[in-house]
Design a protein around this motif. Structure first.
Motif, PDB file in Angstrom:
ATOM      1  N   ASP A  18      -4.098  -7.548   5.801  1.00  0.00           N
ATOM      2  CA  ASP A  18      -2.974  -7.216   6.674  1.00  0.00           C
ATOM      3  C   ASP A  18      -1.641  -7.416   5.957  1.00  0.00           C
ATOM      4  O   ASP A  18      -0.739  -6.576   6.054  1.00  0.00           O
ATOM      5  N   ARG A  19      -1.515  -8.533   5.234  1.00  0.00           N
ATOM      6  CA  ARG A  19      -0.273  -8.793   4.511  1.00  0.00           C
ATOM      7  C   ARG A  19      -0.079  -7.787   3.389  1.00  0.00           C
ATOM      8  O   ARG A  19       1.039  -7.302   3.153  1.00  0.00           O
ATOM      9  N   LEU A  20      -1.169  -7.432   2.711  1.00  0.00           N
ATOM     10  CA  LEU A  20      -1.074  -6.449   1.635  1.00  0.00           C
ATOM     11  C   LEU A  20      -0.623  -5.096   2.173  1.00  0.00           C
ATOM     12  O   LEU A  20       0.199  -4.408   1.556  1.00  0.00           O
ATOM     13  N   ALA A  21      -1.134  -4.721   3.326  1.00  0.00           N
ATOM     14  CA  ALA A  21      -0.726  -3.455   3.938  1.00  0.00           C
ATOM     15  C   ALA A  21       0.769  -3.455   4.234  1.00  0.00           C
ATOM     16  O   ALA A  21       1.459  -2.444   4.040  1.00  0.00           O
ATOM     17  N   GLU A  22       1.300  -4.589   4.687  1.00  0.00           N
ATOM     18  CA  GLU A  22       2.732  -4.709   4.946  1.00  0.00           C
ATOM     19  C   GLU A  22       3.534  -4.547   3.655  1.00  0.00           C
ATOM     20  O   GLU A  22       4.563  -3.870   3.624  1.00  0.00           O
ATOM     21  N   ILE A  23       3.054  -5.186   2.599  1.00  0.00           N
ATOM     22  CA  ILE A  23       3.756  -5.108   1.310  1.00  0.00           C
ATOM     23  C   ILE A  23       3.760  -3.682   0.783  1.00  0.00           C
ATOM     24  O   ILE A  23       4.799  -3.155   0.356  1.00  0.00           O
ATOM     25  N   LEU A  24       2.601  -3.025   0.818  1.00  0.00           N
ATOM     26  CA  LEU A  24       2.498  -1.679   0.258  1.00  0.00           C
ATOM     27  C   LEU A  24       3.244  -0.647   1.093  1.00  0.00           C
ATOM     28  O   LEU A  24       3.571   0.439   0.604  1.00  0.00           O
TER      29      LEU A  24
END
Length: 364
Positions: A18-24
């Motif tokens: 979930d955090r990676l999706a926010e970053i990308l």
């Protein structure tokens, strides 16, 4: 084939999906870093050894570490691109490896074989593949290999312990609001490099030398600064970290020649080849600031642009000096030649056009 044996120790504390999706979704540039990093060591007795991928994290350096005192450091910058079929590619990584070796020679650092350079970059991308953004837009995974003197020693001599690392950071489209011309201030009090110096090496000192004039330009409302040669103070060299091109009314493109004071950019060389295929004669020669100013005023120069890994191609608009200015933009926008060359290059990088040059290197 690489001679390095790279051990992989995967992190137990990965960034959540979930955090990676926010970053990308909005990565910016150089602000977020992947889960892992690659490290290798060098000593005169053992050569390159102990190559490993571990969890990304802080370094522990002794206060007497040589790089902190004598700036014996070099680095590179390249990108990994996701294509529409999900595959991942880098762009001419062997050229970055060759340039790192040239920089190493100038800074009295050990040379990392090109095949080892490519292998280290490939391996980190494979381990952190989920950090490579999707094919839409112009997002990518920016890769930063670097090498520094890591011996604990206060003495002016080449370090007997050197550390090489690769880190990675997802990067968004450089021009979030579209490709618009930037304003340039001529640096009349500072120079970037002199003949016999380190101008052709990709070392942090060159970039540090550009910060004061860059800040001066920003303080006066301009985006960037252009440096002139250190001897005659009349020949154009480069921006703080980008090579320059001048498009003429007959389609000819001129770029300042490499004299040992200008960084030999990978994007620079690629544009020279691509522009030739697109029908432009490209000249590499000395180019004076007067020729820039007079050429724009007369209409002989129709477009000016700069290039680098991060932005690929940046159109240049206003050129300002102490008692005058000219505007190189085309109705306040990037010119047609600039746009055509930029589009041709990024289409190859993202797999939207056939790579007839053999520039792409498949990682996954």
């Amino acid at each position: 084939m690489s001679a390095l044996d790279i051990a992989v120790h995967r992190s137990n504390d990965l960034v959540s999906d979930d955090r990676l999706a926010e970053i990308l979704a909005a990565p910016g540039f150089g602000t977020h870093f992947t889960d892992h990093m690659l490290t290798a060591e060098w000593t005169p007795e053992r050569g390159w050894h102990d190559a490993r991928i571990t969890a990304y994290g802080p370094l522990s350096l002794d206060p007497a570490t040589a790089v902190l005192h004598y700036a014996q450091e070099i680095f590179e910058g390249l990108k990994a691109y996701r294509h529409a079929d999900g595959s991942v590619w880098t762009f001419r990584p062997e050229m970055n490896g060759e340039r790192l070796a040239r920089s190493a020679r100038r800074l009295a650092l050990p040379q990392l074989p090109v095949e080892d350079f490519v292998a280290t970059v490939d391996e980190l991308v494979k381990v952190d593949e989920r950090w490579v953004p999707g094919a839409e837009g112009e997002m990518s995974l920016y890769l930063r290999p670097f090498m520094f003197a890591s011996e604990k020693f206060l003495g002016v001599r080449p370090s007997k312990h050197v550390t090489y690392m690769v880190i990675a950071s997802p990067a968004g489209a450089y021009f979030a609001r579209g490709i618009k011309p930037v304003s340039i201030l001529v640096s009349e009090h500072y120079t970037r490099a002199a003949t016999g110096g380190m101008g052709a090496a990709k070392t942090g000192g060159n970039y540090a030398a550009s910060l004061a004039p860059q800040q001066e330009a920003i303080d006066h409302g301009y985006d960037q600064v252009v440096f002139l040669d250190a001897l005659e103070r009349k020949y154009v060299e480069e921006l703080g970290g980008m090579n320059l091109y001048f498009v003429h009314d007959d389609g000819t493109i001129v770029t300042p020649e490499l004299t040992g004071t200008i960084l030999e950019g990978v994007t620079r060389g690629s544009i020279i080849e691509l522009a030739g295929v697109l029908g432009h004669k490209v000249e590499e020669r000395r180019f004076s600031i007067d020729e820039w100013r007079d050429g724009v005023t007369s209409g002989r120069i129709t477009e000016v642009f700069a290039c680098g890994t991060a932005a690929v191609i940046t159109p240049i608009g206003r050129l300002v000096w102490s008692d005058g200015e000219v505007d190189c933009s085309v109705d306040g926008d990037a010119g047609p030649v600039t746009q055509r060359i930029r589009q041709g290059l990024v289409d190859i990088q993202y797999g939207r056009a056939e790579d007839t040059f053999g520039w792409l290197h498949r990682v996954l």
